[in-house]
Design an enzyme around this catalytic site. Structure first.
Site, mmCIF file in Angstrom:
data_model
loop_
_atom_site.group_PDB
_atom_site.id
_atom_site.type_symbol
_atom_site.label_atom_id
_atom_site.label_comp_id
_atom_site.label_asym_id
_atom_site.label_seq_id
_atom_site.Cartn_x
_atom_site.Cartn_y
_atom_site.Cartn_z
ATOM 1 N N GLN A 197 37.920 -41.478 -33.508
ATOM 2 C CA GLN A 197 37.934 -40.882 -32.170
ATOM 3 C C GLN A 197 37.929 -39.360 -32.292
ATOM 4 O O GLN A 197 38.683 -38.793 -33.065
ATOM 5 C CB GLN A 197 39.195 -41.346 -31.434
ATOM 6 C CG GLN A 197 39.796 -40.354 -30.459
ATOM 7 C CD GLN A 197 39.167 -40.418 -29.089
ATOM 8 O OE1 GLN A 197 38.637 -41.445 -28.699
ATOM 9 N NE2 GLN A 197 39.239 -39.326 -28.362
ATOM 10 N N HIS A 203 34.008 -31.055 -39.024
ATOM 11 C CA HIS A 203 33.696 -30.182 -40.150
ATOM 12 C C HIS A 203 33.924 -30.949 -41.456
ATOM 13 O O HIS A 203 34.097 -32.171 -41.442
ATOM 14 C CB HIS A 203 34.549 -28.915 -40.065
ATOM 15 C CG HIS A 203 34.358 -28.166 -38.791
ATOM 16 N ND1 HIS A 203 33.216 -27.445 -38.508
ATOM 17 C CD2 HIS A 203 35.158 -28.057 -37.684
ATOM 18 C CE1 HIS A 203 33.322 -26.904 -37.304
ATOM 19 N NE2 HIS A 203 34.471 -27.265 -36.784
ATOM 20 N N ARG A 292 47.373 -37.110 -35.807
ATOM 21 C CA ARG A 292 48.602 -36.409 -35.429
ATOM 22 C C ARG A 292 48.439 -35.922 -33.993
ATOM 23 O O ARG A 292 47.427 -35.333 -33.651
ATOM 24 C CB ARG A 292 48.834 -35.233 -36.377
ATOM 25 C CG ARG A 292 50.151 -34.504 -36.161
ATOM 26 C CD ARG A 292 50.254 -33.300 -37.102
ATOM 27 N NE ARG A 292 51.551 -32.650 -36.994
ATOM 28 C CZ ARG A 292 51.876 -31.792 -36.032
ATOM 29 N NH1 ARG A 292 50.999 -31.494 -35.090
ATOM 30 N NH2 ARG A 292 53.073 -31.244 -35.999
ATOM 31 N N MET A 333 43.697 -32.959 -44.086
ATOM 32 C CA MET A 333 42.987 -32.627 -45.312
ATOM 33 C C MET A 333 42.957 -31.112 -45.496
ATOM 34 O O MET A 333 42.671 -30.366 -44.559
ATOM 35 C CB MET A 333 41.561 -33.172 -45.260
ATOM 36 C CG MET A 333 41.470 -34.675 -45.008
ATOM 37 S SD MET A 333 42.170 -35.658 -46.351
ATOM 38 C CE MET A 333 40.940 -35.399 -47.617
ATOM 39 N N GLU A 434 26.145 -5.904 0.729
ATOM 40 C CA GLU A 434 25.152 -5.916 1.815
ATOM 41 C C GLU A 434 23.952 -6.774 1.454
ATOM 42 O O GLU A 434 23.393 -7.469 2.302
ATOM 43 C CB GLU A 434 24.718 -4.485 2.132
ATOM 44 C CG GLU A 434 25.790 -3.668 2.834
ATOM 45 C CD GLU A 434 25.294 -2.281 3.218
ATOM 46 O OE1 GLU A 434 24.094 -2.002 2.983
ATOM 47 O OE2 GLU A 434 26.097 -1.490 3.741
ATOM 48 N N VAL A 436 23.849 -9.382 -0.626
ATOM 49 C CA VAL A 436 24.236 -10.795 -0.567
ATOM 50 C C VAL A 436 24.335 -11.253 0.879
ATOM 51 O O VAL A 436 23.893 -12.353 1.248
ATOM 52 C CB VAL A 436 25.575 -11.019 -1.298
ATOM 53 C CG1 VAL A 436 26.082 -12.444 -1.075
ATOM 54 C CG2 VAL A 436 25.428 -10.756 -2.792
ATOM 55 N N ARG A 437 24.892 -10.409 1.717
ATOM 56 C CA ARG A 437 25.026 -10.740 3.142
ATOM 57 C C ARG A 437 23.672 -10.997 3.793
ATOM 58 O O ARG A 437 23.514 -11.918 4.595
ATOM 59 C CB ARG A 437 25.743 -9.606 3.879
ATOM 60 C CG ARG A 437 27.258 -9.655 3.780
ATOM 61 C CD ARG A 437 27.808 -10.705 4.706
ATOM 62 N NE ARG A 437 29.268 -10.790 4.655
ATOM 63 C CZ ARG A 437 29.960 -11.630 5.408
ATOM 64 N NH1 ARG A 437 29.345 -12.444 6.241
ATOM 65 N NH2 ARG A 437 31.266 -11.678 5.321
ATOM 66 N N ALA A 478 35.538 -7.988 -0.522
ATOM 67 C CA ALA A 478 36.495 -9.000 -1.017
ATOM 68 C C ALA A 478 37.932 -8.618 -0.691
ATOM 69 O O ALA A 478 38.731 -8.345 -1.591
ATOM 70 C CB ALA A 478 36.310 -9.214 -2.512
ATOM 71 N N LYS A 515 26.998 6.874 7.413
ATOM 72 C CA LYS A 515 26.287 5.894 8.254
ATOM 73 C C LYS A 515 26.986 5.662 9.593
ATOM 74 O O LYS A 515 26.438 5.004 10.481
ATOM 75 C CB LYS A 515 26.156 4.569 7.502
ATOM 76 C CG LYS A 515 25.289 4.660 6.248
ATOM 77 C CD LYS A 515 25.207 3.301 5.561
ATOM 78 C CE LYS A 515 24.344 3.386 4.304
ATOM 79 N NZ LYS A 515 24.277 2.081 3.605
#
Length: 573
Positions: A197, A203, A292, A333, A434, A436-437, A478, A515
């Site tokens: 499992q 490795h 283990r 090991m 702006e 993204v909006r 944000a 602005k």
């Protein structure tokens, strides 16, 4: 002949005659349907193919209670893990679910009908008892957290009739059902099989221990990795399977077979180890390597292991005769440089020189591009890992700038984009608030809910780009801490996330606003404007705080670049 299934008969529900299948397919189209979650799909697949024999469906209340309290189904058969169909009250009401009803179980990925469930009962589980008896009760345990925060409040039990196999598109040649892998063993003439499992890459040490286990028991090896749901943060199964395939030729000719297990792990330690043994027995294994802290989730926030190191081995050994599968203890090991070989750690004299590389050290070497010696792993395995884990200088990341409108964050973002493009090495994406909006969230307003949706979309895009190795510069206002925290959590699944608070004062931001946006907000033309009639929550733990009133854009960009350089994400300019 392979080991008999648990309970004596493999409950392969997919083995149905064609007329009955056609009949069930037609009926499924007429029934109310429940779309299953990823975890429920993993469970269903192993119910359908017999991996969970003797189960023939999701557990009813009697079976569930018996398993939780005593590791036993209602008929007395050993079974250690509750296999339940958890549903919300809303879903139950939506399909008017009641005992005796038949309902279609559907795949969320492609909307295919997979099975019909005949409802035995609908019951409210004692989640506190389940958490305590099955997982130990610690609320930090991932399975306990899932139980309380994600699982539905009701469980639905009942037997299942199969319609279709789940459709997979990856590594199809390695996805054996229990019946198929048993037939494969018979064709190879294997009578003893040691199952291994794993949910991690393998490795040289893993190869050595499995070869030793096979030779000491005159058996062959089934490498049986979990490719369903594992522990959050584990390496993805695509990378791991490529590693296993690369490793397979390193076994002596004909010794090992690789098969994939679509299991949703619970990280349940001792209980899970018993469950894993049952599953491997159903797949025909005669021996099972139990490691283990087998299937343990590690340590809690106090640094304490959830389970003892050998609890899993003791649990499986306790039921050894009933399970009908022999436990092979996992031997740690260790490499011996002077003789260029591996040996079990408990057989090595104290004065003999040893060497090892921990998982943390391996990840560090992969991130930095440092050498991984051949004594630790094979070159072909390292090649696969390096393809999926590029060095830090090639990994994606997100810089998330937050601050008032006209705080200077947009100018900083643009200048940072130019600086990173100048350096080269990865693509750079700019997500201005702006932009993204207008392009991604044009239908959203400025209510709290809409602001959260907008940040969620930015985080999603940033996460996907970060996953692909890009540098992402996001610069929305944000204003809410919870949204910034959610963005961080989402992006950090794929790469680094750095929150930069552009702490330019509201007064300065408003005074330099050419602005006239603040004036319009003050005049009541714009409603819900951050800093005027909507709050801005100062970030609690930003990675960097800058101020465009007191610093130049060039100086701020240099600070961000230094931060990225210090984390190894940029070569020094």
């Amino acid at each position: 002949m392979a080991n008999p299934p648990h309970g004596g008969i493999l409950k392969d529900l997919l083995a149905r005659d064609a007329p009955r299948h056609d009949e069930l397919s037609a009926e499924a189209e007429t029934l109310p349907a429940i779309t299953l979650t990823e975890r429920q799909l993993c469970d269903l697949e192993l119910i359908l193919n017999g991996g969970f024999s003797p189960l023939e469906g999701f557990m009813n209340e009697a079976d569930y209670n018996g398993v939780v309290k005593e590791n036993r189904l209602a008929d007395g058969a050993l079974f250690s893990m509750p296999i339940t169909l958890d549903l919300s009250q809303e879903t139950i009401d939506e399909v008017s679910l009641k005992p005796g009803q038949r309902v279609t179980l559907r795949d969320l990925r492609d909307d295919r009908n997979l099975a019909i469930l005949t409802v035995d009962d609908i019951y409210r589980p004692d989640k506190q008892l389940e958490a305590k008896e099955v997982f130990g009760g610690d609320e930090e345990h991932p399975a306990v957290a899932y139980l309380y925060k994600t699982a539905g409040e009701f469980y639905v039990g009942g037997k299942i009739e199969a319609i279709n196999r789940l459709q997979h598109y990856d590594f199809v040649d390695l996805r054996y059902t229990p019946a198929e892998i048993r037939l494969h063993f018979d064709k190879l003439g294997w009578t003893k099989v040691v199952a291994f499992q794993t949910r991690n890459p393998m490795h040289r040490a893993h190869r050595e221990l499995t070869v030793r286990a096979a030779r000491s028991h005159h058996a062959n090896v089934l490498i049986h990795p979990v490719v369903g749901l594992t522990k959050p943060g584990d390496i993805d199964h695509f990378t791991r399977v490529r590693v296993y395939k690369a490793l397979l030729p390193r076994y002596p000719n004909g010794m090992a077979v690789l098969g994939l297990l679509p299991l949703a792990m619970r990280m349940g330690g001792p209980r899970e180890a018993i469950w894993h043994a049952i599953i491997r027995k159903n797949h025909g294994a005669t021996h099972f390597i139990v490691g283990r802290d087998h299937a343990g989730p590690g340590k809690n926030s106090k640094g304490v292991d959830f389970y003892g190191p050998y609890d899993a081995q003791y649990a499986v050994e306790k039921y050894r005769d009933e399970l009908g599968i022999e436990v092979v203890p996992f031997q740690m090991m260790t490499y011996l440089p002077d003789s260029d070989e591996y040996a079990p750690i408990d057989t090595i004299p104290k004065d003999v020189r040893t060497a090892n590389i921990s998982g943390t050290e391996l990840r560090s070497r992969l991130r930095s591009g440092r050498d991984i010696p051949e004594w630790f792993s094979y070159p072909e395995v390292v090649k696969v890992l390096r393809e999926s884990h590029p060095p830090r200088s090639q990994q994606g990341f997100t810089i998330f700038l937050t601050g008032y409108q006209n705080s200077g964050k947009d100018a900083i973002a643009r200048a940072l984009q130019v600086t990173l493009n100048q350096q080269g090495g990865r693509s750079v994406t700019l997500l201005l608030g702006e932009t993204v909006r207008s392009e991604l969230s044009s239908e959203l307003g400025f209510s709290r809910e809409d602001r959260s949706k907008n940040i969620g979309r930015i985080a999603f895009v940033a996460g996907e780009l970060t996953r692909s190795g890009s540098a992402v510069i996001a610069a929305p206002i944000a204003p809410y801490e919870v949204d910034r925290a959610s963005a961080k959590e989402l992006v950090e699944k794929f790469g680094d996330f750095y929150l930069v608070h552009v702490a330019t004062s509201l007064e300065y931001s408003e005074k330099t606003d050419k602005k006239g946006i603040y004036k319009r907000a003050r005049d009541g033309e714009i409603k819900g404007f951050t800093g005027v009639d909507d709050p801005y929550e100062t970030p609690a733990k930003p990675d960097l705080v800058v101020d465009a009133e007191k610093q130049t854009v060039r100086a701020i960009v240099h600070q961000i670049v230094l931060l990225l350089e210090s984390r190894g994400l940029l070569d020094r300019l």
